[in-house]
Scaffold this motif. Structure first.
Motif, PDB file in Angstrom:
ATOM      1  N   GLY A 253      -5.292  -4.311   7.649  1.00 16.14           N
ATOM      2  CA  GLY A 253      -4.620  -5.256   6.759  1.00 16.14           C
ATOM      3  C   GLY A 253      -3.402  -4.657   6.092  1.00 16.14           C
ATOM      4  N   PHE A 254      -3.527  -3.384   5.695  1.00 13.71           N
ATOM      5  CA  PHE A 254      -2.408  -2.756   4.997  1.00 13.71           C
ATOM      6  C   PHE A 254      -1.313  -2.315   5.963  1.00 13.71           C
ATOM      7  CE2 PHE A 254      -0.443   0.082   1.813  1.00 13.71           C
ATOM      8  CZ  PHE A 254      -0.486  -0.782   0.728  1.00 13.71           C
ATOM      9  N   THR A 255      -1.603  -2.328   7.273  1.00 11.89           N
ATOM     10  CA  THR A 255      -0.573  -2.082   8.283  1.00 11.89           C
ATOM     11  C   THR A 255       0.153  -3.372   8.645  1.00 11.89           C
ATOM     12  OG1 THR A 255      -1.825  -0.228   9.220  1.00 11.89           O
ATOM     13  CG2 THR A 255      -0.139  -1.230  10.617  1.00 11.89           C
ATOM     14  N   LEU A 256      -0.609  -4.433   8.871  1.00 13.17           N
ATOM     15  CA  LEU A 256      -0.010  -5.718   9.235  1.00 13.17           C
ATOM     16  C   LEU A 256       0.766  -6.325   8.072  1.00 13.17           C
ATOM     17  CD1 LEU A 256      -2.958  -7.350  11.227  1.00 13.17           C
ATOM     18  CD2 LEU A 256      -0.887  -6.298  12.152  1.00 13.17           C
ATOM     19  N   GLY A 257       0.261  -6.164   6.845  1.00 13.17           N
ATOM     20  CA  GLY A 257       0.894  -6.777   5.682  1.00 13.17           C
ATOM     21  C   GLY A 257       2.341  -6.362   5.486  1.00 13.17           C
ATOM     22  N   PRO A 258       2.642  -5.052   5.409  1.00 13.96           N
ATOM     23  CA  PRO A 258       4.045  -4.649   5.219  1.00 13.96           C
ATOM     24  C   PRO A 258       4.967  -5.072   6.350  1.00 13.96           C
ATOM     25  CG  PRO A 258       2.565  -2.870   4.602  1.00 13.96           C
ATOM     26  CD  PRO A 258       1.708  -3.929   5.244  1.00 13.96           C
ATOM     27  N   VAL A 259       4.444  -5.065   7.589  1.00 12.00           N
ATOM     28  CA  VAL A 259       5.281  -5.520   8.713  1.00 12.00           C
ATOM     29  C   VAL A 259       5.670  -6.982   8.515  1.00 12.00           C
ATOM     30  CG1 VAL A 259       5.323  -5.969  11.192  1.00 12.00           C
ATOM     31  CG2 VAL A 259       4.285  -3.855  10.320  1.00 12.00           C
ATOM     32  N   LEU A 260       4.679  -7.812   8.201  1.00 13.99           N
ATOM     33  CA  LEU A 260       4.954  -9.229   7.968  1.00 13.99           C
ATOM     34  C   LEU A 260       5.820  -9.413   6.726  1.00 13.99           C
ATOM     35  CD1 LEU A 260       4.442 -12.143   8.791  1.00 13.99           C
ATOM     36  CD2 LEU A 260       2.307 -12.089   7.480  1.00 13.99           C
ATOM     37  N   GLY A 261       5.558  -8.598   5.694  1.00 14.59           N
ATOM     38  CA  GLY A 261       6.360  -8.692   4.474  1.00 14.59           C
ATOM     39  C   GLY A 261       7.815  -8.362   4.716  1.00 14.59           C
TER      40      GLY A 261
ATOM     41  N   LEU B 107     -13.778  -9.984   7.153  1.00 13.82           N
ATOM     42  CA  LEU B 107     -12.666 -10.934   7.137  1.00 13.82           C
ATOM     43  C   LEU B 107     -12.063 -11.025   5.733  1.00 13.82           C
ATOM     44  CD1 LEU B 107     -10.952 -12.974   8.624  1.00 13.82           C
ATOM     45  CD2 LEU B 107     -12.676 -14.720   8.140  1.00 13.82           C
ATOM     46  N   THR B 108     -12.908 -10.989   4.713  1.00 18.30           N
ATOM     47  CA  THR B 108     -12.427 -11.017   3.341  1.00 18.30           C
ATOM     48  C   THR B 108     -11.515  -9.830   3.059  1.00 18.30           C
ATOM     49  OG1 THR B 108     -14.398 -12.177   2.549  1.00 18.30           O
ATOM     50  CG2 THR B 108     -13.148 -10.949   0.919  1.00 18.30           C
ATOM     51  N   VAL B 109     -11.952  -8.640   3.467  1.00 20.15           N
ATOM     52  CA  VAL B 109     -11.167  -7.423   3.232  1.00 20.15           C
ATOM     53  C   VAL B 109      -9.851  -7.470   3.996  1.00 20.15           C
ATOM     54  CG1 VAL B 109     -11.127  -4.933   3.678  1.00 20.15           C
ATOM     55  CG2 VAL B 109     -13.147  -5.983   2.662  1.00 20.15           C
ATOM     56  N   LEU B 110      -9.881  -7.936   5.240  1.00 16.15           N
ATOM     57  CA  LEU B 110      -8.660  -7.999   6.049  1.00 16.15           C
ATOM     58  C   LEU B 110      -7.621  -8.909   5.402  1.00 16.15           C
ATOM     59  CD1 LEU B 110      -7.103  -7.371   8.655  1.00 16.15           C
ATOM     60  CD2 LEU B 110      -8.253  -9.334   9.707  1.00 16.15           C
ATOM     61  N   ILE B 111      -8.014 -10.109   5.004  1.00 16.26           N
ATOM     62  CA  ILE B 111      -7.076 -11.048   4.386  1.00 16.26           C
ATOM     63  C   ILE B 111      -6.565 -10.496   3.063  1.00 16.26           C
ATOM     64  CG2 ILE B 111      -6.802 -13.373   3.430  1.00 16.26           C
ATOM     65  CD1 ILE B 111      -8.911 -14.336   5.403  1.00 16.26           C
ATOM     66  N   ASP B 112      -7.460  -9.891   2.295  1.00 16.80           N
ATOM     67  CA  ASP B 112      -7.091  -9.358   0.991  1.00 16.80           C
ATOM     68  C   ASP B 112      -6.040  -8.263   1.124  1.00 16.80           C
ATOM     69  OD1 ASP B 112      -7.509  -9.379  -1.854  1.00 16.80           O
ATOM     70  OD2 ASP B 112      -8.526  -7.460  -1.645  1.00 16.80           O
ATOM     71  N   MET B 113      -6.238  -7.326   2.035  1.00 16.66           N
ATOM     72  CA  MET B 113      -5.302  -6.213   2.177  1.00 16.66           C
ATOM     73  C   MET B 113      -3.996  -6.644   2.826  1.00 16.66           C
ATOM     74  SD  MET B 113      -6.756  -3.994   0.523  1.00 16.66           S
ATOM     75  CE  MET B 113      -5.399  -2.829   0.708  1.00 16.66           C
ATOM     76  N   MET B 114      -4.033  -7.655   3.689  1.00 13.96           N
ATOM     77  CA  MET B 114      -2.783  -8.193   4.206  1.00 13.96           C
ATOM     78  C   MET B 114      -1.944  -8.780   3.078  1.00 13.96           C
ATOM     79  SD  MET B 114      -3.573 -10.027   7.881  1.00 13.96           S
ATOM     80  CE  MET B 114      -1.876 -10.633   7.914  1.00 13.96           C
ATOM     81  N   ALA B 115      -2.614  -9.476   2.153  1.00 14.88           N
ATOM     82  CA  ALA B 115      -1.895 -10.075   1.020  1.00 14.88           C
ATOM     83  C   ALA B 115      -1.271  -8.997   0.149  1.00 14.88           C
ATOM     84  CB  ALA B 115      -2.848 -10.943   0.200  1.00 14.88           C
ATOM     85  N   VAL B 116      -2.027  -7.931  -0.127  1.00 14.15           N
ATOM     86  CA  VAL B 116      -1.495  -6.838  -0.945  1.00 14.15           C
ATOM     87  C   VAL B 116      -0.348  -6.138  -0.229  1.00 14.15           C
ATOM     88  CG1 VAL B 116      -2.050  -4.611  -1.993  1.00 14.15           C
ATOM     89  CG2 VAL B 116      -3.673  -6.499  -2.182  1.00 14.15           C
ATOM     90  N   GLY B 117      -0.522  -5.888   1.079  1.00 16.48           N
ATOM     91  CA  GLY B 117       0.506  -5.181   1.834  1.00 16.48           C
ATOM     92  C   GLY B 117       1.790  -5.962   2.020  1.00 16.48           C
ATOM     93  N   LEU B 118       1.711  -7.276   1.979  1.00 16.43           N
ATOM     94  CA  LEU B 118       2.892  -8.111   2.175  1.00 16.43           C
ATOM     95  C   LEU B 118       4.013  -7.792   1.188  1.00 16.43           C
ATOM     96  CD1 LEU B 118       1.531 -11.697   2.958  1.00 16.43           C
ATOM     97  CD2 LEU B 118       3.412 -10.586   4.141  1.00 16.43           C
ATOM     98  N   ILE B 119       3.663  -7.438  -0.040  1.00 15.26           N
ATOM     99  CA  ILE B 119       4.694  -7.278  -1.069  1.00 15.26           C
ATOM    100  C   ILE B 119       5.277  -5.868  -1.100  1.00 15.26           C
ATOM    101  CG2 ILE B 119       3.512  -9.017  -2.454  1.00 15.26           C
ATOM    102  CD1 ILE B 119       2.833  -6.747  -4.440  1.00 15.26           C
TER     103      ILE B 119
ATOM    104  N   VAL C 267     -15.285  -1.178   7.261  1.00 19.27           N
ATOM    105  CA  VAL C 267     -14.537  -1.685   6.108  1.00 19.27           C
ATOM    106  C   VAL C 267     -13.226  -0.923   5.955  1.00 19.27           C
ATOM    107  CG1 VAL C 267     -14.535  -1.938   3.598  1.00 19.27           C
ATOM    108  CG2 VAL C 267     -16.596  -2.490   4.901  1.00 19.27           C
ATOM    109  N   GLY C 268     -13.284   0.401   6.103  1.00 16.32           N
ATOM    110  CA  GLY C 268     -12.058   1.199   6.028  1.00 16.32           C
ATOM    111  C   GLY C 268     -11.057   0.812   7.099  1.00 16.32           C
ATOM    112  N   ALA C 269     -11.557   0.496   8.296  1.00 13.18           N
ATOM    113  CA  ALA C 269     -10.662   0.066   9.371  1.00 13.18           C
ATOM    114  C   ALA C 269      -9.974  -1.249   9.019  1.00 13.18           C
ATOM    115  CB  ALA C 269     -11.450  -0.081  10.669  1.00 13.18           C
ATOM    116  N   MET C 270     -10.708  -2.182   8.393  1.00  7.94           N
ATOM    117  CA  MET C 270     -10.115  -3.448   7.979  1.00  7.94           C
ATOM    118  C   MET C 270      -9.068  -3.232   6.885  1.00  7.94           C
ATOM    119  SD  MET C 270     -11.225  -5.935   9.825  1.00  7.94           S
ATOM    120  CE  MET C 270     -11.171  -4.723  11.165  1.00  7.94           C
ATOM    121  N   PHE C 271      -9.350  -2.309   5.962  1.00 10.69           N
ATOM    122  CA  PHE C 271      -8.359  -1.970   4.952  1.00 10.69           C
ATOM    123  C   PHE C 271      -7.089  -1.453   5.615  1.00 10.69           C
ATOM    124  CE2 PHE C 271     -11.712  -2.061   1.736  1.00 10.69           C
ATOM    125  CZ  PHE C 271     -11.012  -2.443   0.602  1.00 10.69           C
ATOM    126  N   GLY C 272      -7.258  -0.541   6.560  1.00 15.36           N
ATOM    127  CA  GLY C 272      -6.103   0.030   7.233  1.00 15.36           C
ATOM    128  C   GLY C 272      -5.331  -0.991   8.041  1.00 15.36           C
TER     129      GLY C 272
END
Length: 200
Positions: free
Chosen positions: A152-160, A20-32, A145-150
């Motif tokens: 999060g980094f997929t959802l983040g840019p979409v939301l961003g 959960l930590t990794v998912l939230i973290d990568m969503m935050a990074v991907g948002l921008i 963990v890699g799946a959570m990174f992926g």
């Protein structure tokens, strides 16, 4: 009570915590990701300038992260994973908020240098997994963990992109809020994975 112990009491480290930590973290990074080039463009007068300065902003993060990650990794070996993760979350939150409020290019470069230097969450998250996993299970868990990174980094840019269509600065404040949420989750819920006798 130290940063190494959750304030709500002792918990056994578990994969669900760090995933959960990794998912939230990568969503935050991907948002921008979708809006940072446009933000740089507000401080430039041509496409050529925008490309050059966006490259400088992106490079500053990468260079700072390259040099700081081994240092933060060593600190996590000495003081535990949890304090370094909390440090990374607080640094990310501050960098997102300052980026959203930036009024000049030099501010963007300085804050990305700071963010890169503070953000070694990927390496520390992998170390956390290694701490709590038997050798025969590590490949599967590193895959999670890699799946959570992926994800999060997929959802983040979409939301961003959706938030950026409303206001160019909104994704940075949402990303900062997610980083604060992750810090709170880490402080109150996330347990330490590296006991004192295994630190070096």
């Amino acid at each position: 009570m130290s940063l190494s112990e959750p304030r709500t009491g002792r918990r056994e480290p578990a994969m669900g915590f760090i995933l959960l930590t990794v998912l939230i973290d990568m969503m935050a990074v991907g948002l921008i990701v979708p809006v940072l080039p446009a933000l740089v463009g507000t401080f430039t007068t041509s496409t050529t300038e925008q490309t050059f300065w966006f490259g400088a902003v992106a490079l500053s993060f990468g260079v700072a992260n390259f040099f700081a990650s081994p240092i933060l990794g060593a600190l996590s070996d000495k003081y535990g994973r949890r304090p370094v993760l909390l440090l990374g979350f607080s640094g990310l939150a501050l960098s997102f908020f300052v980026t959203g409020l930036a009024t000049a290019l030099w501010m963007l470069i300085v804050v990305r240098l700071f963010s890169g230097a503070m953000q070694a969450n990927a390496a520390v998250a992998n170390a956390y997994v290694a701490d709590i996993t038997a050798p025969e299970d590590r490949a599967r868990r590193f895959g999670l963990v890699g799946a959570m990174f992926g994800l999060g980094f997929t959802l983040g840019p979409v939301l961003g992109g959706l938030l950026g269509a409303i206001n160019l600065h909104l994704p940075f404040f949402v990303a900062g809020s997610l980083a604060v949420l992750n810090w709170l989750y880490g402080w109150f819920v996330l347990p330490e994975s590296l006991p004192p006798e295994r630190r070096k």
